[in-house]
Design a protein around this motif. Structure first.
Motif, PDB file in Angstrom:
ATOM      1  N   HIS A 295     -10.046   6.003  -4.914  1.00  0.00           N
ATOM      2  CA  HIS A 295      -8.745   5.330  -5.176  1.00  0.00           C
ATOM      3  C   HIS A 295      -8.630   4.742  -6.381  1.00  0.00           C
ATOM      4  O   HIS A 295      -9.656   4.079  -7.039  1.00  0.00           O
TER       5      HIS A 295
ATOM      6  N   SER B 168      -3.607   5.597   1.419  1.00  0.00           N
ATOM      7  CA  SER B 168      -4.377   4.550   1.490  1.00  0.00           C
ATOM      8  C   SER B 168      -5.796   5.118   1.974  1.00  0.00           C
ATOM      9  O   SER B 168      -6.729   4.628   2.057  1.00  0.00           O
ATOM     10  N   TYR B 169      -5.636   5.918   3.187  1.00  0.00           N
ATOM     11  CA  TYR B 169      -6.852   6.141   3.989  1.00  0.00           C
ATOM     12  C   TYR B 169      -7.414   7.602   3.548  1.00  0.00           C
ATOM     13  O   TYR B 169      -8.303   8.035   4.081  1.00  0.00           O
TER      14      TYR B 169
ATOM     15  N   PHE C 138      -5.953  -5.987   3.026  1.00  0.00           N
ATOM     16  CA  PHE C 138      -5.538  -5.348   4.394  1.00  0.00           C
ATOM     17  C   PHE C 138      -6.825  -5.609   5.425  1.00  0.00           C
ATOM     18  O   PHE C 138      -6.634  -5.978   6.488  1.00  0.00           O
ATOM     19  N   GLY C 139      -7.957  -5.114   5.078  1.00  0.00           N
ATOM     20  CA  GLY C 139      -9.191  -5.059   5.808  1.00  0.00           C
ATOM     21  C   GLY C 139      -9.449  -6.579   6.127  1.00  0.00           C
ATOM     22  O   GLY C 139      -9.941  -6.745   7.604  1.00  0.00           O
TER      23      GLY C 139
ATOM     24  N   ASN D 257      -6.547  -2.410  -0.018  1.00  0.00           N
ATOM     25  CA  ASN D 257      -7.197  -2.005   1.284  1.00  0.00           C
ATOM     26  C   ASN D 257      -8.079  -2.856   1.648  1.00  0.00           C
ATOM     27  O   ASN D 257      -8.418  -3.237   2.931  1.00  0.00           O
ATOM     28  N   ARG D 258      -8.859  -3.676   0.608  1.00  0.00           N
ATOM     29  CA  ARG D 258      -9.788  -4.676   0.851  1.00  0.00           C
ATOM     30  C   ARG D 258      -8.965  -6.004   1.429  1.00  0.00           C
ATOM     31  O   ARG D 258      -9.276  -6.368   2.493  1.00  0.00           O
TER      32      ARG D 258
ATOM     33  N   ARG E  94       1.022  -1.410  -0.050  1.00  0.00           N
ATOM     34  CA  ARG E  94       0.005   0.037  -0.105  1.00  0.00           C
ATOM     35  C   ARG E  94       0.931   1.316  -0.099  1.00  0.00           C
ATOM     36  O   ARG E  94       0.542   2.096  -0.530  1.00  0.00           O
TER      37      ARG E  94
ATOM     38  N   GLU F 295       0.766   4.047  -2.665  1.00  0.00           N
ATOM     39  CA  GLU F 295       0.456   5.527  -2.238  1.00  0.00           C
ATOM     40  C   GLU F 295       1.390   6.219  -3.142  1.00  0.00           C
ATOM     41  O   GLU F 295       1.029   7.465  -3.655  1.00  0.00           O
TER      42      GLU F 295
ATOM     43  N   MET G 160      -5.380   0.190  -5.321  1.00  0.00           N
ATOM     44  CA  MET G 160      -5.385   0.369  -4.031  1.00  0.00           C
ATOM     45  C   MET G 160      -6.443  -0.126  -3.205  1.00  0.00           C
ATOM     46  O   MET G 160      -6.631  -0.454  -2.176  1.00  0.00           O
ATOM     47  N   GLN G 161      -7.491   0.005  -4.187  1.00  0.00           N
ATOM     48  CA  GLN G 161      -8.973  -0.569  -3.484  1.00  0.00           C
ATOM     49  C   GLN G 161      -8.783  -2.071  -3.262  1.00  0.00           C
ATOM     50  O   GLN G 161      -9.139  -2.689  -2.202  1.00  0.00           O
TER      51      GLN G 161
END
Length: 157
Positions: A116, A110-111, A127-128, A124-125, A99, A103, A120-121
């Protein structure tokens, strides 16, 4: 992780928080992995009026009559923490690094608010998901530890 993480998240800038978490979690997961083994080593024998009535240590943990109330919670916590130490933690750290690189390519954190990039989407998914899996497993391990504590407490005379 239920107290230190949220406090650090609120108190530190995002970059420092990520660095702190990356440094702490391998140590944290290592300790969490070793402690169930120590619990098994120190499992106390049951005592009766006539003396010791059950085995202690590993042999007591693996005794057939202890498999549900002793072996199951200790094995559960060990398995969860070894998974966090060897797979989930390193994967989460790797996703954080990816990420960070994304960036730089996107010119956006990322936040930051959407939109995005598709890359990055996806990161982020991922990572979540990994973060949720780790937190959920930690809750299961906590429940198993409480379960084992109740079993030990019931043996107090």
């Amino acid at each position: 992780s239920f107290i230190g993480g949220p406090v650090a998240y609120k108190a530190l800038p995002r970059a420092q928080f990520s660095s702190l978490q990356s440094a702490i979690f391998p140590i944290y997961f290592s300790l969490q992995t070793v402690l169930p083994v120590l619990l098994a080593f120190t499992y106390p024998a049951a005592k009766s009026l006539t003396g010791i009535s059950s085995q202690s240590g590993f042999s007591g943990v693996f005794a057939e009559h202890n498999r549900l109330d002793v072996l199951a919670p200790i094995a559960t916590t060990f398995a969860i923490h070894i998974a966090n130490l060897t797979y989930i933690g390193p994967q989460t750290t790797n996703i954080m690094k990816l990420r960070k690189h994304q960036e730089t390519r996107d010119g956006k954190k990322s936040y930051d608010p959407a939109p995005h990039s598709p890359e990055m989407q996806k990161l982020n998914r991922k990572f979540g998901i990994m973060h949720s899996v780790s937190a959920s497993l930690n809750l299961v391990a906590l429940a198993a530890t409480v379960w084992y504590g109740v079993v030990l407490a019931e043996r107090l005379q």
